[in-house]
Design a protein around this motif. Sequence first.
Motif, PDB file in Angstrom:
ATOM      1  N   THR A 151      61.134  69.738  60.498  1.00  0.00           N
ATOM      2  CA  THR A 151      61.064  68.680  61.500  1.00  0.00           C
ATOM      3  C   THR A 151      61.288  67.313  60.867  1.00  0.00           C
ATOM      4  N   ARG A 152      60.654  67.071  59.728  1.00  0.00           N
ATOM      5  CA  ARG A 152      60.801  65.780  59.051  1.00  0.00           C
ATOM      6  C   ARG A 152      62.251  65.541  58.649  1.00  0.00           C
ATOM      7  N   ARG A 153      62.912  66.574  58.066  1.00  0.00           N
ATOM      8  CA  ARG A 153      64.292  66.407  57.610  1.00  0.00           C
ATOM      9  C   ARG A 153      65.253  66.193  58.775  1.00  0.00           C
ATOM     10  N   THR A 154      65.025  66.888  59.877  1.00  0.00           N
ATOM     11  CA  THR A 154      65.985  66.856  60.977  1.00  0.00           C
ATOM     12  C   THR A 154      65.730  65.723  61.952  1.00  0.00           C
ATOM     13  N   PHE A 155      64.462  65.458  62.287  1.00  0.00           N
ATOM     14  CA  PHE A 155      64.133  64.485  63.327  1.00  0.00           C
ATOM     15  C   PHE A 155      63.711  63.128  62.763  1.00  0.00           C
ATOM     16  N   GLY A 156      63.563  63.009  61.466  1.00  0.00           N
ATOM     17  CA  GLY A 156      63.026  61.774  60.909  1.00  0.00           C
ATOM     18  C   GLY A 156      63.992  60.959  60.086  1.00  0.00           C
ATOM     19  N   GLY A 202      70.832  48.081  70.120  1.00  0.00           N
ATOM     20  CA  GLY A 202      69.801  48.270  71.132  1.00  0.00           C
ATOM     21  C   GLY A 202      68.656  49.148  70.689  1.00  0.00           C
ATOM     22  N   THR A 203      68.765  49.772  69.504  1.00  0.00           N
ATOM     23  CA  THR A 203      67.668  50.575  68.978  1.00  0.00           C
ATOM     24  C   THR A 203      66.871  49.762  67.971  1.00  0.00           C
ATOM     25  N   PRO A 204      65.574  50.054  67.808  1.00  0.00           N
ATOM     26  CA  PRO A 204      64.765  49.314  66.831  1.00  0.00           C
ATOM     27  C   PRO A 204      65.308  49.479  65.421  1.00  0.00           C
ATOM     28  N   ALA A 205      65.061  48.489  64.575  1.00  0.00           N
ATOM     29  CA  ALA A 205      65.575  48.520  63.199  1.00  0.00           C
ATOM     30  C   ALA A 205      65.061  49.726  62.428  1.00  0.00           C
ATOM     31  N   GLY A 206      63.806  50.118  62.656  1.00  0.00           N
ATOM     32  CA  GLY A 206      63.234  51.248  61.918  1.00  0.00           C
ATOM     33  C   GLY A 206      63.246  52.549  62.697  1.00  0.00           C
ATOM     34  N   ALA A 207      64.132  52.661  63.666  1.00  0.00           N
ATOM     35  CA  ALA A 207      64.162  53.855  64.525  1.00  0.00           C
ATOM     36  C   ALA A 207      64.448  55.114  63.715  1.00  0.00           C
ATOM     37  N   THR A 208      63.866  56.214  64.141  1.00  0.00           N
ATOM     38  CA  THR A 208      64.183  57.505  63.539  1.00  0.00           C
ATOM     39  C   THR A 208      65.260  58.198  64.368  1.00  0.00           C
ATOM     40  N   TRP A 209      66.062  58.998  63.685  1.00  0.00           N
ATOM     41  CA  TRP A 209      67.231  59.618  64.287  1.00  0.00           C
ATOM     42  C   TRP A 209      67.214  61.125  64.049  1.00  0.00           C
ATOM     43  N   LEU A 210      67.804  61.835  64.986  1.00  0.00           N
ATOM     44  CA  LEU A 210      67.977  63.279  64.861  1.00  0.00           C
ATOM     45  C   LEU A 210      69.313  63.566  64.177  1.00  0.00           C
ATOM     46  N   ARG A 211      69.257  64.303  63.084  1.00  0.00           N
ATOM     47  CA  ARG A 211      70.484  64.738  62.413  1.00  0.00           C
ATOM     48  C   ARG A 211      70.960  66.018  63.096  1.00  0.00           C
ATOM     49  N   THR A 212      72.156  65.987  63.661  1.00  0.00           N
ATOM     50  CA  THR A 212      72.629  67.123  64.448  1.00  0.00           C
ATOM     51  C   THR A 212      73.283  68.218  63.620  1.00  0.00           C
TER      52      THR A 212
END
Length: 321
Positions: A221-226, A241-251
């Motif tokens: 979860t950490r590797r893929t969603f963080g 439009g996204t926050p500077a520290g936003a987390t992203w999902l690696r597809t």
Amino acid sequence: DLLNRNTHGVSWLPLYHDMGLSMIGFPAVYGGHSTLLSPTAFIRRPQRWIQALSAGSRVGRVITAAPNFAYEWTAQRGLPGPGEDIDLRNVVMIIGSEPVSLDAMEAFTAAFGRYGLAPTAFKPSYGIAEATLFIATIAPDAKPTVVHLDPEHLATGRAVRVTADARDGVPVVSCGQVARSEWAVVVDPASGAELPDGEVGEFWLHGKNIGRGYWGRPEETRRTFGATLASRLGQGSHAEGTPAGATWLRTGDLGFYLDGELYVTGRMADLIVIDGRQYYPQDIEATAAQASPAVRRGYAAAFTVPRDGRETPVTVRARAP
């Protein structure tokens, strides 16, 4: 609006598949109704799918979803019998679950266009389960579009257009625009830096429809969603439009942007690397089918196997039924 209480769904996809599960959302969310066939019923007699679509089309809009092979299989084995009354005027067909095949859409259209199939019927789309399926599609009134790319540049990660009649040009179908509640950026997976339009990278996603993680798998979860972006583009960033520290999902999916539209080229895990150049298995399979009449389109698989300490590409041909 493409989806409303008058929309009828038709599907044979298994309900444990995200695209199949979405087809039972019509009664629950939109107040409509769905016709469900078993996967076995479709495979044995693909004309059952066509007959169900025709029945729904006679009373209103009907929507279905399937991957490439289903449209190709139906074009081969699902043609109506002589004199059978088929009406596909109100059918909308989502095609996805993998890089969308131009050949699949053309084969289906050639087989069923005479039954009223609209030029706007096909909706090339991109989605994954971790994003509760939907990421991008084309507009309800839009026709599918395709760009043809130079294969040499594509092998080095650049989307360079060539003419449609160019020898060895690689067709890539547009999946349209990203959903309004979501952001999709193309990223260099090694550095985490956002890439400009026209360069191939991994899609990273951010938005309200992104899942929280994998049940009981905290590290995965950490590797893929963080994931966090190392850098954004100074101009034209798709992360705007996204926050500077936003987390992203690696597809794990690869593709690019051109003219504001999203194009999917394949999976990182499926890439075949030869002498440092990247090739997509579907392109090798298509080349093999074009090169020899002994290889039927859709009956070949390209992959690599370890040999003498390195990955060796292999193409396997299956005997057609």
